[in-house]
Design a protein around this motif. Sequence first.
Motif, PDB file in Angstrom:
ATOM      1  N   GLY A 286      -9.951 -25.651 -17.840  1.00 60.18           N
ATOM      2  CA  GLY A 286      -9.997 -26.993 -18.394  1.00 60.18           C
ATOM      3  C   GLY A 286      -9.603 -26.963 -19.865  1.00 60.18           C
ATOM      4  O   GLY A 286      -9.475 -25.902 -20.472  1.00 60.18           O
ATOM      5  N   GLN A 287      -9.405 -28.129 -20.420  1.00 60.70           N
ATOM      6  CA  GLN A 287      -8.984 -28.247 -21.816  1.00 60.70           C
ATOM      7  C   GLN A 287     -10.195 -28.199 -22.728  1.00 60.70           C
ATOM      8  O   GLN A 287     -11.014 -29.104 -22.727  1.00 60.70           O
ATOM      9  CB  GLN A 287      -8.215 -29.568 -22.007  1.00 60.70           C
ATOM     10  N   ARG A 288     -10.309 -27.143 -23.514  1.00 63.24           N
ATOM     11  CA  ARG A 288     -11.456 -26.998 -24.413  1.00 63.24           C
ATOM     12  C   ARG A 288     -11.223 -27.639 -25.766  1.00 63.24           C
ATOM     13  O   ARG A 288     -12.154 -28.113 -26.396  1.00 63.24           O
ATOM     14  CB  ARG A 288     -11.801 -25.518 -24.584  1.00 63.24           C
ATOM     15  N   TYR A 289      -9.965 -27.612 -26.232  1.00 60.00           N
ATOM     16  CA  TYR A 289      -9.669 -28.115 -27.574  1.00 60.00           C
ATOM     17  C   TYR A 289      -8.837 -29.387 -27.479  1.00 60.00           C
ATOM     18  O   TYR A 289      -7.760 -29.384 -26.887  1.00 60.00           O
ATOM     19  CB  TYR A 289      -8.926 -27.052 -28.398  1.00 60.00           C
ATOM     20  N   PRO A 290      -9.331 -30.478 -28.069  1.00 62.88           N
ATOM     21  CA  PRO A 290      -8.596 -31.737 -27.963  1.00 62.88           C
ATOM     22  C   PRO A 290      -7.314 -31.739 -28.793  1.00 62.88           C
ATOM     23  O   PRO A 290      -7.197 -31.025 -29.783  1.00 62.88           O
ATOM     24  CB  PRO A 290      -9.585 -32.774 -28.504  1.00 62.88           C
ATOM     25  N   LEU A 291      -6.368 -32.545 -28.341  1.00 65.52           N
ATOM     26  CA  LEU A 291      -5.181 -32.846 -29.129  1.00 65.52           C
ATOM     27  C   LEU A 291      -5.626 -33.792 -30.235  1.00 65.52           C
ATOM     28  O   LEU A 291      -6.622 -34.499 -30.081  1.00 65.52           O
ATOM     29  CB  LEU A 291      -4.137 -33.565 -28.276  1.00 65.52           C
ATOM     30  N   GLU A 292      -4.904 -33.839 -31.330  1.00 64.39           N
ATOM     31  CA  GLU A 292      -5.182 -34.839 -32.354  1.00 64.39           C
ATOM     32  C   GLU A 292      -4.106 -35.902 -32.284  1.00 64.39           C
ATOM     33  O   GLU A 292      -2.911 -35.584 -32.278  1.00 64.39           O
ATOM     34  CB  GLU A 292      -5.217 -34.210 -33.749  1.00 64.39           C
ATOM     35  N   VAL A 293      -4.549 -37.150 -32.182  1.00 66.14           N
ATOM     36  CA  VAL A 293      -3.626 -38.277 -32.096  1.00 66.14           C
ATOM     37  C   VAL A 293      -4.010 -39.332 -33.123  1.00 66.14           C
ATOM     38  O   VAL A 293      -5.155 -39.407 -33.562  1.00 66.14           O
ATOM     39  CB  VAL A 293      -3.625 -38.914 -30.681  1.00 66.14           C
ATOM     40  N   ALA A 294      -3.008 -40.135 -33.488  1.00 67.48           N
ATOM     41  CA  ALA A 294      -3.233 -41.281 -34.372  1.00 67.48           C
ATOM     42  C   ALA A 294      -2.733 -42.523 -33.634  1.00 67.48           C
ATOM     43  O   ALA A 294      -1.765 -42.446 -32.866  1.00 67.48           O
ATOM     44  CB  ALA A 294      -2.498 -41.099 -35.692  1.00 67.48           C
ATOM     45  N   LYS A 295      -3.382 -43.626 -33.860  1.00 66.37           N
ATOM     46  CA  LYS A 295      -3.037 -44.861 -33.156  1.00 66.37           C
ATOM     47  C   LYS A 295      -1.724 -45.433 -33.690  1.00 66.37           C
ATOM     48  O   LYS A 295      -1.555 -45.612 -34.893  1.00 66.37           O
ATOM     49  CB  LYS A 295      -4.164 -45.880 -33.313  1.00 66.37           C
ATOM     50  N   LEU A 296      -0.786 -45.684 -32.771  1.00 66.59           N
ATOM     51  CA  LEU A 296       0.487 -46.317 -33.119  1.00 66.59           C
ATOM     52  C   LEU A 296       0.428 -47.818 -32.886  1.00 66.59           C
ATOM     53  O   LEU A 296       0.923 -48.602 -33.677  1.00 66.59           O
ATOM     54  CB  LEU A 296       1.624 -45.747 -32.261  1.00 66.59           C
ATOM     55  N   SER A 297      -0.153 -48.186 -31.727  1.00 67.93           N
ATOM     56  CA  SER A 297      -0.242 -49.587 -31.322  1.00 67.93           C
ATOM     57  C   SER A 297      -1.418 -49.715 -30.363  1.00 67.93           C
ATOM     58  O   SER A 297      -2.133 -48.743 -30.127  1.00 67.93           O
ATOM     59  CB  SER A 297       1.059 -50.022 -30.635  1.00 67.93           C
TER      60      SER A 297
END
Length: 173
Positions: free
Chosen positions: A51-62
């Motif tokens: 499973g995915q242990r480390y989250p991606l980092e995202v910023a809100k576009l819309s």
Amino acid sequence: NKSLLKQEEVELKTGDTFNLSLERIKVEKQVRHKFDHDKLMELAKQLATEGQRYPLEVAKLSVDNYLLITGERRFRALSINQAKTAKVTLIDMPSDMQNRITLQLTENLQRDNLTALELAGAFDQLKTMGVTQAIIAEKVGKSEGWVSRYLSLIGLPTYLKALLEEGHTSDTM
């Protein structure tokens, strides 16, 4: 309920970690532009197993879209696995491309990889606990030969171990 989802998203704030549809994550040019196929496949296998242990980092576009800031290798591996969602952490949109590049560089440069002897010691410790080399290889997403090369370091003379620890060589072949 779609309106409920929109209501929840309005309440998302910087630092929140949540699951997000991969389709809603937009990827623009990143610092890393070469991706080793074999290593991506290893990561995909590891993500499928653990499973995915480390989250991606995202910023809100819309309202519906987010920009991937860090974690493109994990994003690509999840895509290889045909995952529907990714674990993400919402961060503030970097103020400009310079800050975005700096964040990506920092994430990659701040990793302090284990030394060859640290890996060897950890693998050896697992073996003494009864874990087979094949299981170790499967758990870390590498081949048995790769694990074996590190385990062979355990028997090295002290002076050779010192060379490895001091960074005079990193060759495990």
